[in-house]
Design a protein around this motif. Structure first.
Motif, PDB file in Angstrom:
ATOM      1  N   CYS A 168      -3.796  -5.346   0.736  1.00  0.00           N
ATOM      2  CA  CYS A 168      -2.845  -4.951   1.775  1.00  0.00           C
ATOM      3  C   CYS A 168      -2.323  -6.209   2.472  1.00  0.00           C
ATOM      4  O   CYS A 168      -3.050  -7.192   2.619  1.00  0.00           O
ATOM      5  CB  CYS A 168      -3.549  -4.036   2.776  1.00  0.00           C
ATOM      6  SG  CYS A 168      -2.558  -3.597   4.214  1.00  0.00           S
TER       7      CYS A 168
ATOM      8  N   CYS B 151       7.995  -4.156   5.889  1.00  0.00           N
ATOM      9  CA  CYS B 151       6.811  -4.521   6.684  1.00  0.00           C
ATOM     10  C   CYS B 151       5.961  -5.554   5.947  1.00  0.00           C
ATOM     11  O   CYS B 151       5.467  -6.505   6.556  1.00  0.00           O
ATOM     12  CB  CYS B 151       5.993  -3.291   7.029  1.00  0.00           C
ATOM     13  SG  CYS B 151       6.861  -2.159   8.144  1.00  0.00           S
ATOM     14  N   CYS B 152       5.789  -5.361   4.655  1.00  0.00           N
ATOM     15  CA  CYS B 152       5.060  -6.356   3.853  1.00  0.00           C
ATOM     16  C   CYS B 152       5.804  -7.690   3.886  1.00  0.00           C
ATOM     17  O   CYS B 152       5.196  -8.747   4.048  1.00  0.00           O
ATOM     18  CB  CYS B 152       4.906  -5.893   2.409  1.00  0.00           C
ATOM     19  SG  CYS B 152       3.818  -4.472   2.190  1.00  0.00           S
TER      20      CYS B 152
ATOM     21  N   SER C 249       5.219  -9.330   7.245  1.00  0.00           N
ATOM     22  CA  SER C 249       3.839  -9.810   7.377  1.00  0.00           C
ATOM     23  C   SER C 249       3.607 -11.071   6.557  1.00  0.00           C
ATOM     24  O   SER C 249       3.051 -12.060   7.049  1.00  0.00           O
ATOM     25  CB  SER C 249       2.861  -8.727   6.916  1.00  0.00           C
ATOM     26  OG  SER C 249       2.949  -7.610   7.752  1.00  0.00           O
TER      27      SER C 249
ATOM     28  N   PHE D 231      -5.351  -9.514   9.913  1.00  0.00           N
ATOM     29  CA  PHE D 231      -3.977  -9.368   9.434  1.00  0.00           C
ATOM     30  C   PHE D 231      -3.506 -10.659   8.773  1.00  0.00           C
ATOM     31  O   PHE D 231      -3.000 -10.652   7.654  1.00  0.00           O
ATOM     32  CB  PHE D 231      -3.056  -8.991  10.601  1.00  0.00           C
ATOM     33  CG  PHE D 231      -1.650  -9.528  10.503  1.00  0.00           C
ATOM     34  CD1 PHE D 231      -0.760  -9.007   9.580  1.00  0.00           C
ATOM     35  CD2 PHE D 231      -1.230 -10.561  11.329  1.00  0.00           C
ATOM     36  CE1 PHE D 231       0.531  -9.510   9.489  1.00  0.00           C
ATOM     37  CE2 PHE D 231       0.049 -11.053  11.250  1.00  0.00           C
ATOM     38  CZ  PHE D 231       0.949 -10.530  10.328  1.00  0.00           C
TER      39      PHE D 231
ATOM     40  N   TYR E 138      -0.378  -5.549   7.623  1.00  0.00           N
ATOM     41  CA  TYR E 138       0.506  -4.979   8.648  1.00  0.00           C
ATOM     42  C   TYR E 138      -0.150  -3.852   9.460  1.00  0.00           C
ATOM     43  O   TYR E 138      -0.041  -3.846  10.692  1.00  0.00           O
ATOM     44  CB  TYR E 138       1.812  -4.496   8.009  1.00  0.00           C
ATOM     45  CG  TYR E 138       2.748  -3.848   8.996  1.00  0.00           C
ATOM     46  CD1 TYR E 138       3.542  -4.633   9.821  1.00  0.00           C
ATOM     47  CD2 TYR E 138       2.825  -2.464   9.114  1.00  0.00           C
ATOM     48  CE1 TYR E 138       4.395  -4.042  10.747  1.00  0.00           C
ATOM     49  CE2 TYR E 138       3.664  -1.874  10.035  1.00  0.00           C
ATOM     50  CZ  TYR E 138       4.456  -2.658  10.847  1.00  0.00           C
ATOM     51  OH  TYR E 138       5.283  -2.078  11.757  1.00  0.00           O
ATOM     52  N   PRO E 139      -0.840  -2.914   8.818  1.00  0.00           N
ATOM     53  CA  PRO E 139      -1.408  -1.807   9.614  1.00  0.00           C
ATOM     54  C   PRO E 139      -2.432  -2.249  10.658  1.00  0.00           C
ATOM     55  O   PRO E 139      -2.668  -1.520  11.615  1.00  0.00           O
ATOM     56  CB  PRO E 139      -2.066  -0.903   8.560  1.00  0.00           C
ATOM     57  CG  PRO E 139      -1.366  -1.241   7.285  1.00  0.00           C
ATOM     58  CD  PRO E 139      -1.027  -2.699   7.379  1.00  0.00           C
ATOM     59  N   ILE E 140      -3.025  -3.421  10.500  1.00  0.00           N
ATOM     60  CA  ILE E 140      -4.062  -3.841  11.456  1.00  0.00           C
ATOM     61  C   ILE E 140      -3.627  -4.997  12.357  1.00  0.00           C
ATOM     62  O   ILE E 140      -4.425  -5.477  13.159  1.00  0.00           O
ATOM     63  CB  ILE E 140      -5.363  -4.234  10.718  1.00  0.00           C
ATOM     64  CG1 ILE E 140      -5.122  -5.382   9.752  1.00  0.00           C
ATOM     65  CG2 ILE E 140      -5.983  -3.036  10.045  1.00  0.00           C
ATOM     66  CD1 ILE E 140      -6.372  -5.988   9.168  1.00  0.00           C
ATOM     67  N   ARG E 141      -2.392  -5.416  12.264  1.00  0.00           N
ATOM     68  CA  ARG E 141      -1.971  -6.622  12.991  1.00  0.00           C
ATOM     69  C   ARG E 141      -2.127  -6.521  14.504  1.00  0.00           C
ATOM     70  O   ARG E 141      -2.376  -7.504  15.171  1.00  0.00           O
ATOM     71  CB  ARG E 141      -0.552  -7.017  12.628  1.00  0.00           C
ATOM     72  CG  ARG E 141       0.453  -6.096  13.217  1.00  0.00           C
ATOM     73  CD  ARG E 141       1.849  -6.493  12.984  1.00  0.00           C
ATOM     74  NE  ARG E 141       2.586  -5.537  13.785  1.00  0.00           N
ATOM     75  CZ  ARG E 141       3.841  -5.383  13.778  1.00  0.00           C
ATOM     76  NH1 ARG E 141       4.568  -6.133  13.026  1.00  0.00           N
ATOM     77  NH2 ARG E 141       4.410  -4.490  14.530  1.00  0.00           N
TER      78      ARG E 141
ATOM     79  N   CYS F  92       0.823  -1.227   0.000  1.00  0.00           N
ATOM     80  CA  CYS F  92       0.000   0.000   0.000  1.00  0.00           C
ATOM     81  C   CYS F  92       0.848   1.265   0.000  1.00  0.00           C
ATOM     82  O   CYS F  92       0.542   2.228  -0.689  1.00  0.00           O
ATOM     83  CB  CYS F  92      -0.875   0.047   1.250  1.00  0.00           C
ATOM     84  SG  CYS F  92      -1.824  -1.418   1.577  1.00  0.00           S
ATOM     85  N   THR F  93       1.893   1.275   0.797  1.00  0.00           N
ATOM     86  CA  THR F  93       2.671   2.489   1.024  1.00  0.00           C
ATOM     87  C   THR F  93       3.517   2.869  -0.183  1.00  0.00           C
ATOM     88  O   THR F  93       3.599   4.047  -0.534  1.00  0.00           O
ATOM     89  CB  THR F  93       3.574   2.326   2.256  1.00  0.00           C
ATOM     90  OG1 THR F  93       2.744   2.009   3.374  1.00  0.00           O
ATOM     91  CG2 THR F  93       4.365   3.584   2.543  1.00  0.00           C
TER      92      THR F  93
END
Length: 157
Positions: free
Chosen positions: A41, A78-79, A82, A54, A44-47, A9-10
């Protein structure tokens, strides 16, 4: 070599230059990248808020790569973390595997297959190799001093 290209995403939102340069370098190294439009996604942002979501997010991406019979290459650390964690849990935890498989069946996705998650730097080092990279250098940087900078922690009074 051919990989499913997971940009997350980023990178497309904030670091397009990273994606463009990676694509260019990998093309010069004869590495084919396959864009899978159904990737989502990595989760990672919701883990830390919803661990199961996640895990399902990452597992779904893995299943999509398996569907295309490809390993995943990603640029984002981060990806990578994850997807790698999900890959490990799916292989090692029977309960996680069973639950995720049940959810993925709704989309006719499965986790049966050979698939590995790799980071760009690992592919360059392990799959391409240092010597092959050296052969591709057209403008070497000689006598240049290089230093890393990891940023700095903001000071809060």
């Amino acid at each position: 070599m051919k990989y499913a290209f997971f940009i997350g995403c980023t990178i497309p939102a904030r670091l397009k230059q990273y994606e463009v340069s990676a694509r260019s370098i990998l093309e010069k190294l004869n590495i084919e990248l396959v864009d899978i439009p159904d990737f989502n996604c990595c989760g990672y942002p919701i883990r830390n808020y919803d661990y199961n979501s996640f895990l399902l997010s990452s597992a779904r991406n893995i299943a999509l790569a398996i569907k295309h019979n490809l390993h995943i290459i990603t640029l984002c650390k981060c990806c990578y973390g994850s997807l790698k964690k999900a890959e490990h849990l799916i292989r090692e935890d029977a309960d996680v595997n069973r639950d995720i498989i049940g959810l993925l069946k709704k989309e006719r996705l499965h986790l049966d297959g050979d698939m590995e998650v790799k980071h760009l730097l690992s592919v360059l080092y392990h799959d391409v190799g240092i010597e092959a990279l050296k052969e591709k250098i057209t403008r070497p940087y000689k006598e240049i001093k290089i230093a890393t900078h990891y940023g700095r922690k903001a000071w809060h009074p």
